[in-house]
Design a protein around this motif. Structure first.
Motif, PDB file in Angstrom:
ATOM      1  N   ASP A  89       0.827  -1.215   0.000  1.00 17.21           N
ATOM      2  CA  ASP A  89       0.000   0.000   0.000  1.00 17.21           C
ATOM      3  C   ASP A  89       0.859   1.261   0.000  1.00 17.21           C
ATOM      4  OD1 ASP A  89      -2.436  -1.365  -0.042  1.00 17.21           O
ATOM      5  OD2 ASP A  89      -2.437  -1.609   2.130  1.00 17.21           O
ATOM      6  N   THR A 131      10.715 -12.009  -2.360  1.00 21.80           N
ATOM      7  CA  THR A 131       9.291 -12.292  -2.132  1.00 21.80           C
ATOM      8  C   THR A 131       8.672 -13.047  -3.301  1.00 21.80           C
ATOM      9  OG1 THR A 131       7.138 -11.206  -1.947  1.00 21.80           O
ATOM     10  CG2 THR A 131       8.844  -9.964  -3.058  1.00 21.80           C
ATOM     11  N   ASP A 132       7.573 -13.748  -3.025  1.00 20.66           N
ATOM     12  CA  ASP A 132       6.839 -14.421  -4.105  1.00 20.66           C
ATOM     13  C   ASP A 132       6.114 -13.431  -5.012  1.00 20.66           C
ATOM     14  OD1 ASP A 132       4.821 -13.630  -2.367  1.00 20.66           O
ATOM     15  OD2 ASP A 132       3.923 -15.614  -2.133  1.00 20.66           O
ATOM     16  N   TYR A 156       5.920  -2.053  -5.351  1.00 17.11           N
ATOM     17  CA  TYR A 156       6.732  -2.850  -4.423  1.00 17.11           C
ATOM     18  C   TYR A 156       7.323  -4.064  -5.127  1.00 17.11           C
ATOM     19  CZ  TYR A 156       7.702  -6.539  -1.015  1.00 17.11           C
ATOM     20  OH  TYR A 156       8.288  -7.572  -0.322  1.00 17.11           O
ATOM     21  N   SER A 184       6.674 -16.612   0.653  1.00 15.41           N
ATOM     22  CA  SER A 184       5.275 -16.180   0.702  1.00 15.41           C
ATOM     23  C   SER A 184       5.040 -15.303   1.938  1.00 15.41           C
ATOM     24  CB  SER A 184       4.370 -17.410   0.738  1.00 15.41           C
ATOM     25  OG  SER A 184       4.629 -18.149   1.912  1.00 15.41           O
ATOM     26  N   ASN A 185       3.777 -14.959   2.186  1.00 14.66           N
ATOM     27  CA  ASN A 185       3.430 -14.042   3.296  1.00 14.66           C
ATOM     28  C   ASN A 185       3.835 -14.608   4.654  1.00 14.66           C
ATOM     29  OD1 ASN A 185       1.608 -13.194   1.070  1.00 14.66           O
ATOM     30  ND2 ASN A 185       0.900 -11.744   2.604  1.00 14.66           N
ATOM     31  N   LYS A 195       0.191  -4.380   8.314  1.00 15.81           N
ATOM     32  CA  LYS A 195      -0.061  -5.561   7.505  1.00 15.81           C
ATOM     33  C   LYS A 195      -1.313  -6.272   8.036  1.00 15.81           C
ATOM     34  CE  LYS A 195       3.935  -4.816   5.371  1.00 15.81           C
ATOM     35  NZ  LYS A 195       5.204  -5.473   5.573  1.00 15.81           N
ATOM     36  N   LEU A 196      -1.956  -7.079   7.183  1.00 15.10           N
ATOM     37  CA  LEU A 196      -3.308  -7.570   7.483  1.00 15.10           C
ATOM     38  C   LEU A 196      -3.468  -8.203   8.880  1.00 15.10           C
ATOM     39  CD1 LEU A 196      -6.216  -8.114   6.503  1.00 15.10           C
ATOM     40  CD2 LEU A 196      -5.402 -10.335   5.676  1.00 15.10           C
ATOM     41  N   LEU A 199      -2.568  -5.795  11.942  1.00 13.71           N
ATOM     42  CA  LEU A 199      -3.521  -4.681  11.929  1.00 13.71           C
ATOM     43  C   LEU A 199      -4.868  -5.137  12.474  1.00 13.71           C
ATOM     44  CD1 LEU A 199      -3.998  -1.914   9.403  1.00 13.71           C
ATOM     45  CD2 LEU A 199      -5.931  -3.437   9.647  1.00 13.71           C
ATOM     46  N   ILE A 212     -11.484  -4.948   5.110  1.00 15.82           N
ATOM     47  CA  ILE A 212     -11.207  -6.008   4.134  1.00 15.82           C
ATOM     48  C   ILE A 212     -11.296  -5.384   2.742  1.00 15.82           C
ATOM     49  CG2 ILE A 212     -12.023  -8.214   3.179  1.00 15.82           C
ATOM     50  CD1 ILE A 212     -10.996  -8.552   5.961  1.00 15.82           C
ATOM     51  N   ASN A 218      -9.240 -12.482  -2.146  1.00 19.41           N
ATOM     52  CA  ASN A 218      -7.833 -12.658  -2.528  1.00 19.41           C
ATOM     53  C   ASN A 218      -7.184 -13.686  -1.606  1.00 19.41           C
ATOM     54  OD1 ASN A 218      -8.884  -9.876  -2.995  1.00 19.41           O
ATOM     55  ND2 ASN A 218      -7.106  -9.836  -4.331  1.00 19.41           N
ATOM     56  N   ASN A 255      -8.592 -13.937   2.302  1.00 19.35           N
ATOM     57  CA  ASN A 255      -8.468 -12.954   3.391  1.00 19.35           C
ATOM     58  C   ASN A 255      -9.658 -13.026   4.341  1.00 19.35           C
ATOM     59  OD1 ASN A 255      -6.070 -12.060   2.300  1.00 19.35           O
ATOM     60  ND2 ASN A 255      -7.038 -10.423   1.103  1.00 19.35           N
ATOM     61  N   ARG A 287      -7.594  -2.575  -2.998  1.00 20.98           N
ATOM     62  CA  ARG A 287      -6.240  -2.094  -3.310  1.00 20.98           C
ATOM     63  C   ARG A 287      -6.108  -1.980  -4.833  1.00 20.98           C
ATOM     64  NH1 ARG A 287      -1.573  -5.874  -0.996  1.00 20.98           N
ATOM     65  NH2 ARG A 287      -1.681  -4.505   0.826  1.00 20.98           N
ATOM     66  N   HIS A 290      -4.752  -5.088  -7.140  1.00 17.52           N
ATOM     67  CA  HIS A 290      -4.666  -6.112  -6.086  1.00 17.52           C
ATOM     68  C   HIS A 290      -4.410  -7.511  -6.664  1.00 17.52           C
ATOM     69  CE1 HIS A 290      -6.621  -7.398  -2.000  1.00 17.52           C
ATOM     70  NE2 HIS A 290      -5.417  -7.911  -2.181  1.00 17.52           N
ATOM     71  N   TYR A 294      -1.529 -15.773  -4.389  1.00 17.91           N
ATOM     72  CA  TYR A 294      -0.132 -16.221  -4.353  1.00 17.91           C
ATOM     73  C   TYR A 294      -0.120 -17.638  -3.789  1.00 17.91           C
ATOM     74  CZ  TYR A 294       0.865 -11.128  -4.061  1.00 17.91           C
ATOM     75  OH  TYR A 294       0.920  -9.774  -4.245  1.00 17.91           O
TER      76      TYR A 294
END
Ligand code: NAD
Ligand code: DAU
Length: 350
Positions: A89, A131-132, A156, A184-185, A195-196, A199, A212, A218, A255, A287, A290, A294
């Motif tokens: 973001d 990152t992936d 990014y 990955s994440n 971050k999700l 946060l 969301i 996603n 998500n 986003r 978006h 992944y």
């Protein structure tokens, strides 16, 4: 004997990696170079700050004079390059900050390593943590493999893809010994609450809406951060020079399902009636650009180096929530000041 430069060691993944290397390898000297941006926090490393094999240097990876001076002073045998601007973001609102740190900063480190090692690459290694997201966005099926073509779609991921290309270019052009991993994440303790997952934990604690993006459909592939650090340790010591390794949890969640599981666990831990936190879920503007899905195929890492994630997601999430609930002063320090202004700006318009 090794002397390793870790960049970005005061960030989320960097702090877990620094802790692992400082404690597991007391014979190594570890120097942590971190600019302490909004995402860097020395309290992430409180437990190891006095370790005899650990030194912190506040500085910027784009500062060539400083980086050269550190190489001359410490004669690094290895680099674990973690420092980056890491939030998608923020890259949408300020792409140049990502070009500066992720592209220029990585290139500065590569050049300093090449000059310092002067063609004697015996027992030297430049390890780049990536990152992936460089692989782009998947549809409903398929996975990212090490040879999947790069297709970055956010500023990014474009900056991370570019940094990966520079790392490989230094390998092919100058013979610099490199390794790259694309993960990955991550989630876990010390994750910055923009971050999700962190946060949402912070917002549930404070009874605030859970934003969301879009429809919440996603998909991300989540890995506990200590498992990522363990994989990096393994690749650093046992991986093959010039190779790329994908790291992932085989753990895909939409998500919305993830946030519902988080709400369920937090209601139970906070002694609230089931369903309380879910009422905070609020769908907001998606986003821009978006990425849909992944998913990492980590077969190479498993088959060649025997790596497996150690934690199931529900267990890792539970450990993570417990950490945030038990460390309110960390969370409160982080969300005061600069963070408040960011949050206002980011979510006010959605
Ligand atoms: P983070 O934002 O939590 O930490 C980044 C750290 O780098 C901070 O300590 C910050 O102060 C430092 N930094 C930023 N710019 C700097 C500069 N110019 N000079 C020196 N230090 C600087 O990031 P993270 O989530 O821990 O990610 C670390 C690395 O792992 C990044 O390269 C990221 O692309 C990669 N990665 C992250 C994830 C994830 O889920 N978080 C997944 C895969 C890969
Ligand atoms: O895949 C690895 C990447 O994972 C890393 O390279 C990045 O550094 C890291 O930030 C992370 O990127 P994501 O964009 O996937 O993570 P984030 O936590 O920002 O978002 C996860 C998903 O949740 C994504 O689909 C966007 C969505 N989201 C995010 C936030 C912050 C929301 O729905 N609401 C939110 O408020």
């Amino acid at each position: 004997m090794q002397t390793i430069l870790i960049t970005g060691g005061a960030g989320f993944i960097g702090s877990h990696l620094t802790r692992l290397f400082v404690t597991k390898y007391p014979q190594y000297k570890i120097v942590n170079l971190d600019a302490l941006t909004y995402a860097g926090n020395l309290s992430n490393l409180k437990d190891i700050e006095d370790a005899p094999n650990y030194t912190f240097v506040k500085g910027d990876i784009t500062d060539m004079a400083l980086v050269q001076q550190l190489f001359a002073e410490h004669q690094f045998t290895g680099v674990l390059h973690c420092a980056a601007e890491s939030h998608v973001d923020r890259s949408i609102t300020d792409p140049l900050a990502f070009v500066r740190t992720n592209v220029m900063g990585t290139s500065t480190l590569l050049l300093a390593a090449k000059e310092s090692w002067k063609g004697d690459f015996t027992n030297k290694l430049f390890y780049h943590i990536s990152t992936d997201e460089v692989y782009g966005s998947l549809g409903e099926t398929g996975f990212f493999y090490e040879n999947t073509a790069y297709d970055p779609r956010s500023p990014y991921s474009a900056s991370k893809a570019s940094s990966d290309h520079f790392v490989r270019a230094f390998y092919h052009t100058y013979g610099l010994p490199i390794k790259i991993s694309n993960c990955s994440n991550n989630y876990g303790p010390y994750h910055f609450p923009e971050k999700l997952i962190p946060l949402s934990i912070n917002n549930i604690i404070n009874n605030k809406p859970l934003p969301i993006y879009g429809k919440g459909e996603n998909i991300r592939d989540w890995l506990f951060v200590e498992d990522h650090a363990g994989a990096i340790d393994l690749i650093y010591h046992k991986g093959i020079i010039g190779e790329t390794y994908n790291i992932g949890g085989h753990n895909e969640w939409t998500n919305i399902d993830l946030i519902k599981e988080l709400c369920r666990q937090m209601d139970a831990k906070l002694g609230k009636p089931a369903g309380t936190s879910e009422k905070l879920i609020t769908y907001v503007t998606d986003r821009a650009g978006h990425d849909m899905r992944y998913a990492i195929d980590a077969t190479k890492l498993k088959e060649e180096l025997g790596w497996m994630p150690s934690l199931q997601f529900e267990e890792g999430l539970s450990k993570t929530i417990d950490w945030y609930l038990n460390n309110p002063e960390w969370l409160n320090n982080v969300v005061s000041g600069n963070y408040a202004a960011y949050y206002e700006d980011q979510y006010h318009k959605r």
